[in-house]
Enzyme design. Structure first.
Site, PDB file in Angstrom:
ATOM      1  N   CYS A 191      14.330  49.874  41.274  1.00  0.00           N
ATOM      2  CA  CYS A 191      15.482  49.055  41.665  1.00  0.00           C
ATOM      3  C   CYS A 191      16.776  49.827  41.511  1.00  0.00           C
ATOM      4  O   CYS A 191      17.841  49.309  41.831  1.00  0.00           O
ATOM      5  CB  CYS A 191      15.540  47.799  40.793  1.00  0.00           C
ATOM      6  N   HIS A 206      23.531  46.407  37.894  1.00  0.00           N
ATOM      7  CA  HIS A 206      22.498  45.762  38.712  1.00  0.00           C
ATOM      8  C   HIS A 206      22.490  44.282  38.336  1.00  0.00           C
ATOM      9  O   HIS A 206      22.399  43.933  37.162  1.00  0.00           O
ATOM     10  CB  HIS A 206      21.154  46.419  38.432  1.00  0.00           C
ATOM     11  N   ASN A 209      19.438  38.356  42.814  1.00  0.00           N
ATOM     12  CA  ASN A 209      19.078  39.724  42.432  1.00  0.00           C
ATOM     13  C   ASN A 209      18.584  40.444  43.680  1.00  0.00           C
ATOM     14  O   ASN A 209      17.526  40.123  44.221  1.00  0.00           O
ATOM     15  CB  ASN A 209      17.984  39.654  41.361  1.00  0.00           C
TER      16      ASN A 209
END
Lengths: 308, 308
Positions: free
Chosen positions: A112, A235, A265
């Site tokens: 990610c 993030h 997300n």
């Protein structure tokens, strides 16, 4: 080595907005249940647009908002947790779409936080090659890889893309701290013919402990106190994780930028989308220092300090 | 910037050998038909091993043949034309398998020549970071993405992996010439739910014209005559392409290394597998100059000069 300058940014969210109410009905949840646990109110899922189209739209937004000559891009890196096609890569499709003549293209798979790896690679190329601009894109179509019946992941994840245009800069501050922990790779996975799997408890523990440590040692490397950082742009995994990290590194709520409420997300897209929002709102001034921090599948994590 | 040194290499081919006879029967071909057109006699297809397992075996071979401390690897890059899983990446799985403690991992999708991009990224990290070794792997499981009834691709493609361990070096010669041409990306594709597609004529034209030009301008950058190159180690696409490139750049058959006969076209694995063979046969001496050149889907192409 020199630092890098953020020249322009753009973003894109697909048009199908999924509000919490959709899940409240589906899973018979109280109105505030999702928001209290995640900080999320809405996220976007792509109905038809593929990863290339989502990525291209973020670059189109960047071009429309900024007076930059996209033909002068010499490096395109697209980071995603899942690529639909093997060849050509999304970065090559972007080169084609905007007919960019002389350019190195590559797609990066690094969990990610591949966007952070992309920024760091770009810095090295801007320093050592005759490249005017590097275009780094974080893009995701997570909705394609989630089990919409899985409360653990479906309520969290959203699609989108963020694009960041970089240039070499004479600013002094640039520091990074990138770490991979393949040894724990099985706590957050996206495997062939399987939906995204997340061991929520272990991911929470990883994110709140290792990420805080990573940031602290980054700051130590440059001997900078957390109070000197204008914004930490993390993030956007989950508000509770962001609050816990903020507490551990001694950052205020104002410093820890959080826009998960509106986008969910979005894995690799989350940092460039948040950065784009900060830039659009003119929240940054010259010589401000920002800290980008990514983490997730791989496991992979990384933070970068940049002077504006 | 410094150059890089090739410290060690390894390779792996899956155990299912496919000889031309298999296709001769299937497509009712003359015995020499495939060999005359491609230079290939046999290739290997994986029956059960996935991309991670194929990649790990190439690293295992590297470790078994060389006295190197794999724990000192600080960067792992895996290049492939197709990755089976999104998370964790193959590079993370390798970190896990060999329990490498401090390491940056990433997988690169950049057509058939991502291995070249990987080498160039590694050089920049070895130069600017405190990294002892960089491990670059080209790995493919092409057999999973080909239509075995398609004479155009099935006879050409094979599976395998090659691993190359790099270290920073004080040698003077390092030069690269990497180009992407997304504008022509549709002549060689590997798209979701589709088999690998190749427009043979256009790929032939691209490979024999642009690759020769790329090499010639690389040599010009360093003002080195082709006669000074000990071996050109090209992507093993097809013997006819290699012969045509050799002719256009003025290289002899001895200089243009060709092992396609025994392995087929293994996309990103082809250069490190050929390089491993040259190293195993002790065909290189200190101060020899070699030229690696990759090309393929994306389109992407790139060449690198290294002094041994």
């Amino acid at each position: 080595m020199n630092s890098i300058k953020i020249v322009a940014s753009g973003m894109y969210l697909p048009n199908k907005k999924i509000e919490n109410d959709y899940f409240n009905k589906k899973f018979n949840l109280d109105d505030e249940w999702i928001y209290q646990r995640t900080g999320i109110k809405e996220r976007y899922w792509s109905e038809k647009e593929n990863l290339t189209q989502i990525s291209i739209m973020s670059v189109r937004d960047l071009i429309q908002k900024n007076n930059v000559d996209i033909k002068k891009v010499g490096l395109i890196i697209v980071a995603s947790s899942n690529f639909e096609d093997g060849m050509p890569g999304v970065s090559f499709n972007i080169q084609k779409e905007f007919n960019i003549p002389n350019c190195i293209c590559m797609d990066i798979l690094a969990g990610c936080s591949g966007y952070i790896n992309g920024i760091d690679i770009a810095r090295k190329y801007l320093e050592t090659e005759e490249i005017e601009y590097a275009l780094i894109i974080g893009a995701e179509r997570t909705s394609k890889y989630i089990d919409k019946e899985d409360l653990n992941t479906a309520i969290l994840l959203g699609d989108g893309a963020g694009a960041t245009l970089l240039q070499k800069s004479n600013n002094k501050i640039y520091e990074k701290n990138i770490e991979s922990i393949g040894q724990q790779g099985d706590i957050l996975t996206s495997k062939e013919n399987c939906n995204i799997y997340m061991d929520g408890k272990k991911v929470y523990k990883f994110a709140t402990s290792r990420v805080a440590e990573n940031i602290n040692s980054l700051l130590k490397k440059q001997n900078i106190d957390i109070s000197k950082i204008k914004y930490i742009i993390p993030h956007q995994s989950n508000s509770r994780i962001l609050n816990s990290i903020a507490q551990k590194i001694g950052a205020t709520q104002e410093q820890m930028y959080n826009n998960i409420c509106k986008v969910g997300n979005t894995f690799n897209a989350s940092i460039p989308i948040a950065l784009n929002e900060i830039i659009e709102k003119k929240m940054l001034e010259n010589s401000d220092i920002i800290l980008l921090v990514g983490y997730g599948g791989g496991l992979n994590l990384g933070s970068i300090l940049i002077e504006i």
